[in-house]
Design a protein around this motif. Sequence first.
Motif, PDB file in Angstrom:
ATOM      1  N   SER A 244       0.841  -1.204   0.000  1.00  0.00           N
ATOM      2  CA  SER A 244       0.000   0.000   0.000  1.00  0.00           C
ATOM      3  C   SER A 244       0.868   1.244   0.000  1.00  0.00           C
ATOM      4  N   VAL A 245       0.212   2.396  -0.164  1.00  0.00           N
ATOM      5  CA  VAL A 245       0.940   3.658  -0.210  1.00  0.00           C
ATOM      6  C   VAL A 245       1.663   3.930   1.105  1.00  0.00           C
ATOM      7  N   SER A 246       1.188   3.313   2.190  1.00  0.00           N
ATOM      8  CA  SER A 246       1.842   3.494   3.488  1.00  0.00           C
ATOM      9  C   SER A 246       3.035   2.561   3.668  1.00  0.00           C
ATOM     10  N   GLY A 247       3.270   1.692   2.677  1.00  0.00           N
ATOM     11  CA  GLY A 247       4.391   0.761   2.759  1.00  0.00           C
ATOM     12  C   GLY A 247       4.067  -0.524   3.482  1.00  0.00           C
ATOM     13  N   SER A 248       2.798  -0.809   3.697  1.00  0.00           N
ATOM     14  CA  SER A 248       2.407  -2.013   4.429  1.00  0.00           C
ATOM     15  C   SER A 248       1.861  -3.080   3.487  1.00  0.00           C
ATOM     16  N   ILE A 249       1.885  -4.328   3.958  1.00  0.00           N
ATOM     17  CA  ILE A 249       1.321  -5.464   3.239  1.00  0.00           C
ATOM     18  C   ILE A 249       0.136  -5.977   4.044  1.00  0.00           C
ATOM     19  N   TYR A 256       2.615 -11.496   3.105  1.00  0.00           N
ATOM     20  CA  TYR A 256       2.997 -10.996   4.432  1.00  0.00           C
ATOM     21  C   TYR A 256       3.796 -12.072   5.169  1.00  0.00           C
ATOM     22  N   ALA A 257       3.334 -13.326   5.085  1.00  0.00           N
ATOM     23  CA  ALA A 257       4.046 -14.414   5.749  1.00  0.00           C
ATOM     24  C   ALA A 257       5.465 -14.560   5.199  1.00  0.00           C
TER      25      ALA A 257
END
Length: 314
Positions: A244-249, A256-257
Motif C-alpha cells: 500500500s501507499v503506506s508501505g504495508s502489506i 505478508y508471511a
Amino acid sequence: PPLASDLAGVRNDDYAIALQLCVECALGQASRFRPYLDVLPERVSNLETFTAEQLDMLQSSTLKETGRQMQDATTRQYDAVSRTLHSMASHMAESGAAPDLDGDCLTLESFRHYTSVVGSRAMVMKGRKHLTPLADMPNYEPKDDGRENEAGQDFLKYHVLGEDGSMTVKSDRNFKAGGQIFEDYGDNPNSLYLEAHGFVPFSNPFDCADLPNPSVTNSKVLDVMRSLKISSGPSDPSPPACVSVSGSIQPNTRSYAYYAVAALGSNPSRLNYCASNVDDPAFAGSACIRYAGAAAAVQGLVIQAAGAAEHPTT
C-alpha cells in the motif's frame, strides 16, 4: 441434451455462466434473457480481451502473465466444451425455443466475450458467482469512510443473497434525488479492477503496488518457508507483495508471511525459536509470522526490497 458428465470439465463459474450466455445469445429474440443481453457491454476491456500488444504495454510482469494465462485457459476450456456448447444450443432449437440459431454466438470469440462479461459483472456471494441484472449497473466510487481492509466484508453489508436466490442491494451512502448512483466494490487493488472489470479507478484507498519479493538464501529461513508452505524454494517464489501507499502489506496473506519469515534472517535468536516451533500448529503462527515486532520487520524489509527493485508497479 448434454449430460451432466459433458459439463464436468467446466473449471469455474465464469465458464459455466458464459456457456449459458452463448446459448441464450444464439437463441436471438427467442431467449427470455434477451432484454438483459441487450444491455450488456459489447466489449469489456479486461485482461481476458487484451491483445498481445496491449499486455506487453503493462509494466507489471504479474499482470502480463495473469492475462496470458487467462486467455490460454479460456481457449483450452472452449476447446474442451465446444461440442457440448453446440449440442446445448441445438437442443434448445429443436425443442422449439428458436427456429434458427446464430452461429456467431457459439464461437471462441463469443465465449471469450461472455467470459469477460461474467468476470466484470458477476458478484461473488457465498462462494459462487451470480449475474444480477440491474444490481450490476452502478459504477464504482469508493466511500470516504477511512475503513481498514476488511477482505470484502463491507461489500457484503450492502449486498445480501437471499435463501430463495434473490439479491437485496442497499445504498452504501446517501444520494441526491436524480443523481447518479455509485457504490464501493470492496477492498480491492486497481490491478483486480483492470484484470476482471476492465477499468482503473481515479481514486482507490485500497490500491497497492506489486513489489518483487527479496530473494532468500538463508537455509534455515528456507526450511521454515517450506514447512509453512509459503515457498518451496527459489524456484517457487511467493507472489509479489501488494504494498500500500503506506508501505504495508495486508496481514493474513502469503506475501505478508513471506516477508515476516524472511525478516527472521537478520534475527538469529528469533529464527531459532521459530524453527523449533514451526511444526507445532498451535505456536507456528505466533513464533514465525505474528511475533512481536513483525509488522516493523516486514515494513523494514519492504523498504529494502523497494530500494532494490527497478520499479514497483501498480
